[in-house]
Design a protein around this motif. Structure first.
Motif, mmCIF file in Angstrom:
data_model
loop_
_atom_site.group_PDB
_atom_site.id
_atom_site.type_symbol
_atom_site.label_atom_id
_atom_site.label_comp_id
_atom_site.label_asym_id
_atom_site.label_seq_id
_atom_site.Cartn_x
_atom_site.Cartn_y
_atom_site.Cartn_z
ATOM 1 N N VAL A 25 15.205 8.889 13.248
ATOM 2 C CA VAL A 25 15.379 8.654 11.812
ATOM 3 C C VAL A 25 14.165 7.921 11.247
ATOM 4 C CG1 VAL A 25 16.788 7.522 10.053
ATOM 5 C CG2 VAL A 25 17.894 8.643 11.995
ATOM 6 N N ASP A 26 13.719 6.879 11.938
ATOM 7 C CA ASP A 26 12.579 6.090 11.461
ATOM 8 C C ASP A 26 11.303 6.929 11.399
ATOM 9 O OD1 ASP A 26 14.135 3.846 11.163
ATOM 10 O OD2 ASP A 26 13.631 3.012 13.127
ATOM 11 N N ALA A 27 11.102 7.775 12.406
ATOM 12 C CA ALA A 27 9.902 8.620 12.439
ATOM 13 C C ALA A 27 9.914 9.614 11.278
ATOM 14 C CB ALA A 27 9.812 9.364 13.771
ATOM 15 N N GLU A 28 11.068 10.217 11.025
ATOM 16 C CA GLU A 28 11.184 11.161 9.917
ATOM 17 C C GLU A 28 11.000 10.447 8.576
ATOM 18 O OE1 GLU A 28 12.052 14.973 8.124
ATOM 19 O OE2 GLU A 28 11.418 14.335 10.125
ATOM 20 N N MET A 29 11.568 9.252 8.460
ATOM 21 C CA MET A 29 11.441 8.452 7.248
ATOM 22 C C MET A 29 9.975 8.160 6.942
ATOM 23 S SD MET A 29 13.039 6.524 4.869
ATOM 24 C CE MET A 29 14.656 6.086 5.497
ATOM 25 N N GLU A 30 9.259 7.702 7.938
ATOM 26 C CA GLU A 30 7.857 7.336 7.736
ATOM 27 C C GLU A 30 7.028 8.560 7.373
ATOM 28 O OE1 GLU A 30 5.087 4.813 6.949
ATOM 29 O OE2 GLU A 30 6.991 4.092 7.755
ATOM 30 N N GLN A 31 7.301 9.677 8.015
ATOM 31 C CA GLN A 31 6.562 10.898 7.705
ATOM 32 C C GLN A 31 6.790 11.319 6.256
ATOM 33 O OE1 GLN A 31 7.575 14.245 10.177
ATOM 34 N NE2 GLN A 31 6.280 15.655 9.052
ATOM 35 N N ARG A 32 8.033 11.259 5.804
ATOM 36 C CA ARG A 32 8.349 11.632 4.423
ATOM 37 C C ARG A 32 7.673 10.692 3.432
ATOM 38 N NH1 ARG A 32 10.296 16.792 4.303
ATOM 39 N NH2 ARG A 32 11.976 17.079 5.799
ATOM 40 N N LEU A 33 7.715 9.397 3.725
ATOM 41 C CA LEU A 33 7.117 8.421 2.824
ATOM 42 C C LEU A 33 5.621 8.640 2.693
ATOM 43 C CD1 LEU A 33 8.979 5.090 3.694
ATOM 44 C CD2 LEU A 33 9.150 6.427 1.594
ATOM 45 N N ARG A 34 4.966 8.968 3.786
ATOM 46 C CA ARG A 34 3.527 9.186 3.729
ATOM 47 C C ARG A 34 3.180 10.381 2.859
ATOM 48 N NH1 ARG A 34 1.395 8.136 9.968
ATOM 49 N NH2 ARG A 34 2.126 5.980 10.128
ATOM 50 N N VAL A 35 4.005 11.426 2.928
ATOM 51 C CA VAL A 35 3.782 12.602 2.076
ATOM 52 C C VAL A 35 3.900 12.207 0.604
ATOM 53 C CG1 VAL A 35 4.711 14.840 1.379
ATOM 54 C CG2 VAL A 35 4.526 14.266 3.806
ATOM 55 N N GLY A 95 -0.289 6.255 -3.260
ATOM 56 C CA GLY A 95 -0.163 5.105 -2.375
ATOM 57 C C GLY A 95 1.198 4.442 -2.409
ATOM 58 N N ARG A 96 1.374 3.514 -1.470
ATOM 59 C CA ARG A 96 2.658 2.826 -1.316
ATOM 60 C C ARG A 96 2.971 1.918 -2.496
ATOM 61 N NH1 ARG A 96 5.309 1.782 4.377
ATOM 62 N NH2 ARG A 96 4.681 3.948 4.326
ATOM 63 N N GLU A 97 1.932 1.325 -3.081
ATOM 64 C CA GLU A 97 2.147 0.447 -4.231
ATOM 65 C C GLU A 97 2.694 1.229 -5.417
ATOM 66 O OE1 GLU A 97 -0.399 -2.700 -7.015
ATOM 67 O OE2 GLU A 97 -1.291 -1.788 -5.238
ATOM 68 N N GLU A 98 2.145 2.435 -5.658
ATOM 69 C CA GLU A 98 2.635 3.272 -6.747
ATOM 70 C C GLU A 98 4.074 3.717 -6.486
ATOM 71 O OE1 GLU A 98 1.198 4.377 -9.758
ATOM 72 O OE2 GLU A 98 -0.036 2.638 -9.267
ATOM 73 N N GLU A 126 -7.705 -4.950 0.934
ATOM 74 C CA GLU A 126 -6.243 -5.086 0.894
ATOM 75 C C GLU A 126 -5.536 -3.812 1.328
ATOM 76 O OE1 GLU A 126 -2.865 -5.765 -2.485
ATOM 77 O OE2 GLU A 126 -4.532 -7.203 -2.452
ATOM 78 N N ILE A 127 -4.509 -3.990 2.156
ATOM 79 C CA ILE A 127 -3.673 -2.895 2.635
ATOM 80 C C ILE A 127 -2.214 -3.315 2.538
ATOM 81 C CG2 ILE A 127 -2.919 -1.654 4.713
ATOM 82 C CD1 ILE A 127 -5.759 -1.498 5.610
ATOM 83 N N LYS A 128 -1.370 -2.407 2.029
ATOM 84 C CA LYS A 128 0.078 -2.602 2.055
ATOM 85 C C LYS A 128 0.653 -1.595 3.033
ATOM 86 C CE LYS A 128 0.694 -4.414 -2.622
ATOM 87 N NZ LYS A 128 1.440 -4.280 -3.900
ATOM 88 N N ALA A 129 1.439 -2.054 3.989
ATOM 89 C CA ALA A 129 1.948 -1.159 5.026
ATOM 90 C C ALA A 129 3.316 -1.618 5.499
ATOM 91 C CB ALA A 129 0.971 -1.103 6.200
ATOM 92 N N SER A 130 3.936 -0.784 6.321
ATOM 93 C CA SER A 130 5.225 -1.088 6.939
ATOM 94 C C SER A 130 5.134 -0.859 8.433
ATOM 95 C CB SER A 130 6.332 -0.204 6.354
ATOM 96 O OG SER A 130 6.537 -0.481 4.996
#
Length: 458
Positions: free
Chosen positions: A96-106, A113-116, A235-239
Motif C-alpha cells: 500500500v505504501d509503495a503504491e501510495m508513494e508512486q501515485r503521489l510522485r505522479v 511538487g509536493r508543496e503545490e 530546500e527539499i520537502k519529502a516524506s
C-alpha cells in the motif's frame, strides 16, 4: 489569475480521484448519496462524478451510455472486493505504501511538487496519505482478487493459432519497424583522491556555516549541484520512503536546526540541515557536491573504448566477450549489453520510443546495418547523471508489417491469453452476481449492462 488557480485545482482533484480510483471518499462538504451497493460495499454518486470529470478532462464526450459503463466498472470492482472479503484476500502495508508513494510522485509531477499538492489540496502529505490509504488498499485487494481468479489460466500453441486465424484480416495490427540494441559503456573511474577532494571542499563549507560566517541557504545557492533544490537555497520537502536510504536516515537522525556531518549517497556528497519534521514528513536543506572525474580518468576510459572498438573491428574478440571484458555499466554488462525499453520492458524498440528516450543512440544507429557497430562516442547517461564513452551495436531491425504468427508470436500469444482470461472473468462474474447482495438506484434501470446486475436485485 483566479481562472488559472481553479484550473490547477481541478487538475489536482481529478488526478487524485483518478489515481486513487473510485474508492476514494468524497470531501465532507459535498452532498453525496449511495447509487449502488454490492454486499457491504457502497458506490457513491461522487464516485461516478469523479470518473466523469476525468473523462471530460481527456476530451471524452460524457453520455448516458458512458455513465452506465462507469457504473458497471464500479460494480465489478466492488464485486471483487466482496469476494476478497469472503476469501480473506489481503495486501501488505508495504504494498500500500509503495503504491501510495508512486501515485503521489505522479501527481506532484503534474502540479509542480509536493508543496503545490499540499497547498491546493489543503492538507499535509501525511493527511493525504491517511485519507487515501483505505482507497489504495481496496484497489490493490481488487487487483489481487482478479489475479487469483485468472492465476491458473494458460494457453497452448494451438489456442494461439486458433485465436490468430479467427481474427478478421482487416483487424490485424500493423507493426512498425523495431530495433534491437546493445551497448558497451565505460565510465571513467572516480578515484579515492577525487572523492576526498570533494569531501574536503564540502566539509570546509559546512564549517563556515556552523561558525556563522555563512548561511546554509546562501552556500547551497552558490555551491549545490542539485538542480532541483539549488534555486530554493537547497530546500527539499519529502516524506519517508521518497529519498535514497542514506539521505532519509540522516533526515530522521537530526533535530530541527541541526546540521549533519558530510555524508555520501549514490549521487555524491551531502551536508544537510533539518528545518522541521512532522511524522513521516520533513523539510530540510542540503548541499550536494559531485566528485569530478579527472581529465586523466576520461582519457583512460577513451583509450579503453578505442582498444575495444579496434578488437571488434578486427574480429579479435566477440561482442559478448567484449561486453564482459570492457563494459562497467551495471544495467547492461551482464546481459550481453542488451538495452531494454524502461517503459515497456521489451528488448525491441519502436523507433518513436527510441527517439524520445535516447536521441543520441537514435542518431547513431539509424543508418547502421544489423550486426554493425558505431564508432566510440561520448555518452551522457541522463538517468544516473554521469558521462562515459560507448559503442552501440544494432542487433536486430524488423521490417514494418501486418502482424503474423512467425514474427509476432509473443504479441499474439499475449492477446490470446488476455481474451481467455476475460472469458474466465466473465464466467466468474456471472456466477458471483447470482449469489451477491446487489442494489442499484432505479435511475440506472435503463442501462444496457454487459452483465445482468439486475438478476439478483434485492
Amino acid at each position: 489569475m483566479k481562472q488559472l488557480t481553479n484550473m490547477k485545482y481541478t487538475i489536482l482533484i481529478v488526478s487524485l480521484l483518478s489515481a486513487f480510483s473510485a474508492f476514494a471518499q468524497p470531501d465532507s462538504q459535498l452532498i453525496d448519496k449511495v447509487v449502488a451497493k454490492v454486499g457491504t460495499n457502497v458506490i457513491l454518486l461522487s464516485d461516478l462524478q469523479s470518473q466523469k470529470i476525468q473523462a471530460m478532462q481527456e476530451n471524452i464526450e460524457v453520455t448516458d451510455e458512458l455513465e452506465c459503463t462507469i457504473l458497471e466498472e464500479l460494480l465489478y470492482q466492488n464485486l471483487l472486493l466482496n469476494q476478497a472479503d469472503l476469501d480473506s484476500v489481503t495486501v501488505t502495508d508495504e504494498q500500500v505504501d509503495a503504491e501510495m508513494e508512486q501515485r503521489l510522485r505522479v501527481i506532484e509531477g503534474q502540479i509542480g511538487g509536493r508543496e503545490e499538492l499540499e497547498k491546493f489540496y489543503g492538507k499535509t502529505v501525511s493527511q493525504i496519505k491517511k485519507e487515501f490509504r483505505p482507497a489504495i488498499r481496496k484497489r490493490l485487494i481488487g487487483q489481487e482478487m482478479e489475479r487469483q481468479i485468472t492465476a491458473e489460466v494458460v494457453i497452448s500453441p494451438k489456442e494461439v493459432r486458433d485465436f490468430f486465424h479467427s481474427l478478421p484480416e482487416d483487424s490485424l495490427p500493423y507493426i512498425n519497424s523495431k530495433l534491437g540494441l546493445q551497448q558497451i559503456v565505460i565510465y571513467p573511474e572516480i578515484t579515492e583522491a577525487d572523492k576526498q577532494k570533494t569531501y574536503d571542499q564540502l566539509n570546509t563549507i559546512r564549517e563556515q556555516i556552523i561558525s556563522g560566517d555563512k548561511t546554509f541557504r546562501a552556500m547551497a545557492g552558490v555551491y549545490s549541484q542539485d538542480p532541483g533544490s539549488r534555486s530554493k537555497g537547497g530546500e527539499i520537502k519529502a516524506s519517508r520512503g521518497q529519498m535514497v536510504k542514506e539521505f532519509e536516515a540522516t533526515a530522521f537522525s537530526l533535530k530541527p536546526g541541526e546540521i549533519s556531518p558530510v555524508f555520501e549517497t549514490e549521487y555524491g556528497f551531502h551536508v544537510m540541515e533539518l528545518i522541521e519534521r512532522k511524522g513521516d514528513d520533513y523539510v530540510c536543506r542540503h548541499i550536494l557536491m559531485v566528485p569530478e572525474v579527472s581529465e586523466e580518468a576520461f582519457i583512460i576510459a577513451s583509450e579503453k573504448i578505442e582498444k575495444c572498438h579496434a578488437e571488434l573491428k578486427k574480429n579479435e574478440i566477440t561482442w559478448e566477450d567484449a561486453v564482459l571484458k570492457y563494459s562497467n555499466d551495471n544495467s547492461t554488462n551482464q546481459n550481453k549489453g542488451l538495452l531494454s525499453n524502461p517503459y515497456s520492458g521489451e528488448t525491441l524498440w519502436d523507433m518513436e520510443d527510441l527517439n524520445q528516450i535516447d536521441q543520441q543512440i537514435f542518431i547513431l544507429v539509424n543508418s547502421l546495418e544489423v550486426g554493425e557497430i558505431t564508432r566510440p562516442s561520448v555518452y551522457d547517461n541522463m538517468m544516473e547523471r554521469k558521462q562515459g564513452v560507448r559503442i552501440v551495436r544494432l542487433s536486430e531491425r524488423t521490417t514494418p508489417h501486418k502482424a503474423n504468427l512467425k514474427d509476432d508470436y509473443q504479441l499474439i500469444q499475449n492477446a490470446a491469453l488476455n481474451e481467455k482470461r476475460q472469458k474466465i472473468i466473465k464466467e466468474w462474474t456471472d456466477d458471483k452476481i447470482n449469489n451477491a447482495y446487489i442494489r442499484i438506484d432505479e435511475k440506472y434501470n435503463a442501462c444496457d449492462f454487459r452483465y445482468n446486475w439486475f438478476k439478483n436485485i434485492n
